[in-house]
Design an enzyme around this catalytic site. Sequence first.
Site, PDB file in Angstrom:
ATOM      1  N   LYS A   1      25.765  -2.773  -1.245  1.00  0.00           N
ATOM      2  CA  LYS A   1      27.096  -2.491  -1.408  1.00  0.00           C
ATOM      3  C   LYS A   1      27.929  -2.274  -0.144  1.00  0.00           C
ATOM      4  O   LYS A   1      28.628  -1.987  -0.152  1.00  0.00           O
ATOM      5  CB  LYS A   1      27.668  -2.332  -2.900  1.00  0.00           C
TER       6      LYS A   1
ATOM      7  N   HIS B   1       5.806   5.931  11.781  1.00  0.00           N
ATOM      8  CA  HIS B   1       4.152   6.176  10.270  1.00  0.00           C
ATOM      9  C   HIS B   1       4.065   7.182   9.774  1.00  0.00           C
ATOM     10  O   HIS B   1       2.625   7.235   9.761  1.00  0.00           O
ATOM     11  CB  HIS B   1       4.141   4.745  10.152  1.00  0.00           C
TER      12      HIS B   1
ATOM     13  N   ARG C   1      10.477   3.895   3.127  1.00  0.00           N
ATOM     14  CA  ARG C   1      10.763   3.188   4.573  1.00  0.00           C
ATOM     15  C   ARG C   1      12.293   2.314   4.910  1.00  0.00           C
ATOM     16  O   ARG C   1      12.867   2.451   3.795  1.00  0.00           O
ATOM     17  CB  ARG C   1       9.913   1.803   3.885  1.00  0.00           C
TER      18      ARG C   1
ATOM     19  N   ARG D   1       0.459  -1.549  -0.136  1.00  0.00           N
ATOM     20  CA  ARG D   1       0.499   0.518  -0.132  1.00  0.00           C
ATOM     21  C   ARG D   1       0.603   1.764   0.251  1.00  0.00           C
ATOM     22  O   ARG D   1       0.468   2.006  -0.958  1.00  0.00           O
ATOM     23  CB  ARG D   1      -0.988  -0.362   1.175  1.00  0.00           C
ATOM     24  N   THR D   2       1.868   1.320   0.919  1.00  0.00           N
ATOM     25  CA  THR D   2       2.610   2.556   1.444  1.00  0.00           C
ATOM     26  C   THR D   2       3.087   3.134  -0.084  1.00  0.00           C
ATOM     27  O   THR D   2       2.740   3.844  -0.717  1.00  0.00           O
ATOM     28  CB  THR D   2       3.320   3.034   2.511  1.00  0.00           C
TER      29      THR D   2
HETATM   30  C1  NCD Z   1       1.678  -0.550   8.739  1.00  0.00           C
HETATM   31  C2  NCD Z   1       3.469  -0.699   8.182  1.00  0.00           C
HETATM   32  O1  NCD Z   1       3.504  -1.079   7.148  1.00  0.00           O
HETATM   33  O2  NCD Z   1       4.247  -0.438   9.530  1.00  0.00           O
HETATM   34  N1  NCD Z   1       1.523  -0.993   7.188  1.00  0.00           N
HETATM   35  C3  NCD Z   1       1.657  -0.314   6.506  1.00  0.00           C
HETATM   36  O3  NCD Z   1       1.840   1.182   5.786  1.00  0.00           O
HETATM   37  N2  NCD Z   1      -0.071   0.402   6.125  1.00  0.00           N
HETATM   38  C4  NCD Z   1       1.144  -1.865   8.820  1.00  0.00           C
HETATM   39  C5  NCD Z   1       1.553  -3.161   8.896  1.00  0.00           C
HETATM   40  O4  NCD Z   1       2.604  -3.487   8.132  1.00  0.00           O
HETATM   41  O5  NCD Z   1       1.147  -4.078  10.285  1.00  0.00           O
END
Ligand code: NCD
Length: 306
Positions: free
Chosen positions: A80, A129, A101, A51-52
Site C-alpha cells: 500500500k 548478508h 530481508r 533457509r534464512t
Molecule cells: C543467499 C542470499 O539470499 O543472498 N541465500 C541465503 O540466504 N542462504 C544466496 C543466494 O540467494 O544466492
Amino acid sequence: MRSLIDILDFSVEEIHALINTACDIIDNPKKYSEKCRGKKLATLFFEPSTRTRLSFESAMYELGGNVIGFSEANSSSAAKGESVSDTAKTISCYADIIAMRHPKEGAPLVAAKAASIPVINAGDGGHNHPTQTLADLLTIHREKGRFNNLTIGLCGDLKFGRTVHSLINALSRYKGIKFVLISPDELKLPSYVKHDVLDKNGIEYCENPSLEDAIGDLDILYMTRVQRERFFNEEDYLRLKDSYILEPSKLKNAKGDLSIMHPLPRVNEISVAIDDDPRACYFKQVLNGKYIRMALILKLLEEAEK
Ligand code: NCD
C-alpha cells in the site's frame, strides 16, 4: 539499541563469543530450550527466502520463543506504500526483535534507526548478508579450526552476491588471508569492496577467471549462484548463469582437505555428484546457520534488556 546490520557491527571478539555459544547450543540444546520463553521474533521478508527465514524461525522456536511475520512484500502494507520506517515502528509494538530481508540496499539500516527493538539484516539487495556470514564463520571454525592462514576462492557472481561481500569483510580482519576471485568479467567484485576492504586492510588477492587453474591452491572454495533477480535483462543472465559448474572431474587438482561451501540455493553451480564428497560442506552450513542465529537472537535480546 544494538542491531546487526553489517558484519563489522560486531568485533572479532563478539563474533568468537557467538561461535562459542553456538557450539555450546550444539552440545547442550536442552540448556537453551526455554531461554526466549515469552519473546517474539518478527520475520519481515520483502524478498524470497527458504533457509534464512525458516532458520530464524526454527532458531526462535528452539529457544522457546514465538514468531510472527510475513514472507512476501505483497502480503504486507508495503504493497500500500508504507515506508520501511513506519513498518519498523509498528512491529516494535508487537515483537521483541526483527529479522528483515529487503531488495533495497540499506533498508534494514533505515528500519534499525526507526525501531525501538533490535533489527537483524537478513539480506539487503546486492549489499550485505551478515547472518549468512556468521553461518559461514561457524562452518569454517568447525571444518578448519582456524580463521588465519586460509586461501579462499570465491567463485561465481561476485558483483551482486551479498554473501561474498559480507564474508570478505569478516575475513579481512584475520592474518594470512588470501582471496582468489573467480568470476566472469561482468560479475567481478565491485571496486568499492576491493578498495575499501581488501586494499585498505592490505589483504592479498588475485583475480583468476579459471576455476580449474585456481582450485589447487584453495583451502576453501565458496561457490555462489548467479543472482538472476539483480540483472537488468534476462539475456545477460542466460549467457552468464552457467559460467561455473563444479563437477567431480574439476576436483582432481584440489586439496584433500578442501572445504566446498555455498550459501545455497544452488541452481547449477555444483553438480549433485559432489554432495557425497566429504569435502562438501553446504548442507552443514545450513544447520550451522540455525545454531548461530540462536546465539545471535540470545545476544541481541540480552543486550536490549540491559
Ligand atoms: C543467499 C542470499 O539470499 O543472498 N541465500 C541465503 O540466504 N542462504 C544466496 C543466494 O540467494 O544466492
